[in-house]
Design a protein around this motif. Sequence first.
Motif, PDB file in Angstrom:
ATOM      1  N   UNK A  91       0.826  -1.200   0.000  1.00 61.48           N
ATOM      2  CA  UNK A  91       0.000   0.000   0.000  1.00 61.48           C
ATOM      3  C   UNK A  91       0.869   1.262   0.000  1.00 61.48           C
ATOM      4  N   UNK A  92       1.924   1.252   0.786  1.00 60.71           N
ATOM      5  CA  UNK A  92       2.823   2.408   0.834  1.00 60.71           C
ATOM      6  C   UNK A  92       3.485   2.647  -0.521  1.00 60.71           C
ATOM      7  N   UNK A  93       3.953   1.574  -1.153  1.00 59.75           N
ATOM      8  CA  UNK A  93       4.601   1.719  -2.458  1.00 59.75           C
ATOM      9  C   UNK A  93       3.601   2.165  -3.532  1.00 59.75           C
ATOM     10  N   UNK A  94       2.364   1.680  -3.457  1.00 54.40           N
ATOM     11  CA  UNK A  94       1.349   2.047  -4.442  1.00 54.40           C
ATOM     12  C   UNK A  94       0.958   3.520  -4.321  1.00 54.40           C
ATOM     13  N   UNK A  95       1.138   4.086  -3.135  1.00 50.55           N
ATOM     14  CA  UNK A  95       0.761   5.479  -2.896  1.00 50.55           C
ATOM     15  C   UNK A  95       1.968   6.309  -2.476  1.00 50.55           C
ATOM     16  N   UNK A  96       3.130   5.992  -3.038  1.00 49.81           N
ATOM     17  CA  UNK A  96       4.370   6.622  -2.575  1.00 49.81           C
ATOM     18  C   UNK A  96       4.390   8.133  -2.745  1.00 49.81           C
ATOM     19  N   UNK A  97       3.572   8.665  -3.634  1.00 51.60           N
ATOM     20  CA  UNK A  97       3.522  10.124  -3.813  1.00 51.60           C
ATOM     21  C   UNK A  97       2.771  10.810  -2.665  1.00 51.60           C
ATOM     22  N   UNK A  98       2.087  10.028  -1.843  1.00 43.12           N
ATOM     23  CA  UNK A  98       1.309  10.568  -0.722  1.00 43.12           C
ATOM     24  C   UNK A  98       1.884  10.156   0.629  1.00 43.12           C
ATOM     25  N   UNK A  99       2.977   9.423   0.628  1.00 41.12           N
ATOM     26  CA  UNK A  99       3.531   8.849   1.862  1.00 41.12           C
ATOM     27  C   UNK A  99       4.655   9.723   2.400  1.00 41.12           C
ATOM     28  N   UNK A 100       4.619   9.967   3.691  1.00 40.82           N
ATOM     29  CA  UNK A 100       5.762  10.546   4.393  1.00 40.82           C
ATOM     30  C   UNK A 100       6.355   9.399   5.196  1.00 40.82           C
ATOM     31  N   UNK A 101       7.420   8.815   4.662  1.00 43.00           N
ATOM     32  CA  UNK A 101       7.955   7.563   5.187  1.00 43.00           C
ATOM     33  C   UNK A 101       8.294   7.636   6.668  1.00 43.00           C
TER      34      UNK A 101
END
Length: 108
Positions: free
Chosen positions: A66-76
Amino acid sequence: MAYQLIQLAVQPTDNIACPHCQQQVIDWAEEQYIQPCEHTLFIAMDIGFEYITDEFETTMRRNVDDLHANDDQVIMLDELKAAAFDHYVIYQSDLGIEGYSRYIGFTA
């Protein structure tokens, strides 16, 4: 707080060792420079994961896919800090791309 954040003053091409066993978990002399030891929970960048244990992933709010699929919205860093894992250390270092970091999680 279940985690401790330590900002490393290292260059992006410096090796990074485990604080417990001293194994180089980032070892630029190796073809596969990611060399996790038994204490390593994850190795991530602001743009995604390079390595993660199942044990740590199950404590996160969202799974890696899920994080990789939405990486443009993730603050790691926020995702890593929000994990429910008991007592871990996050090493943060410069990735060599302006504004991006690498994060390495170790058991405490």
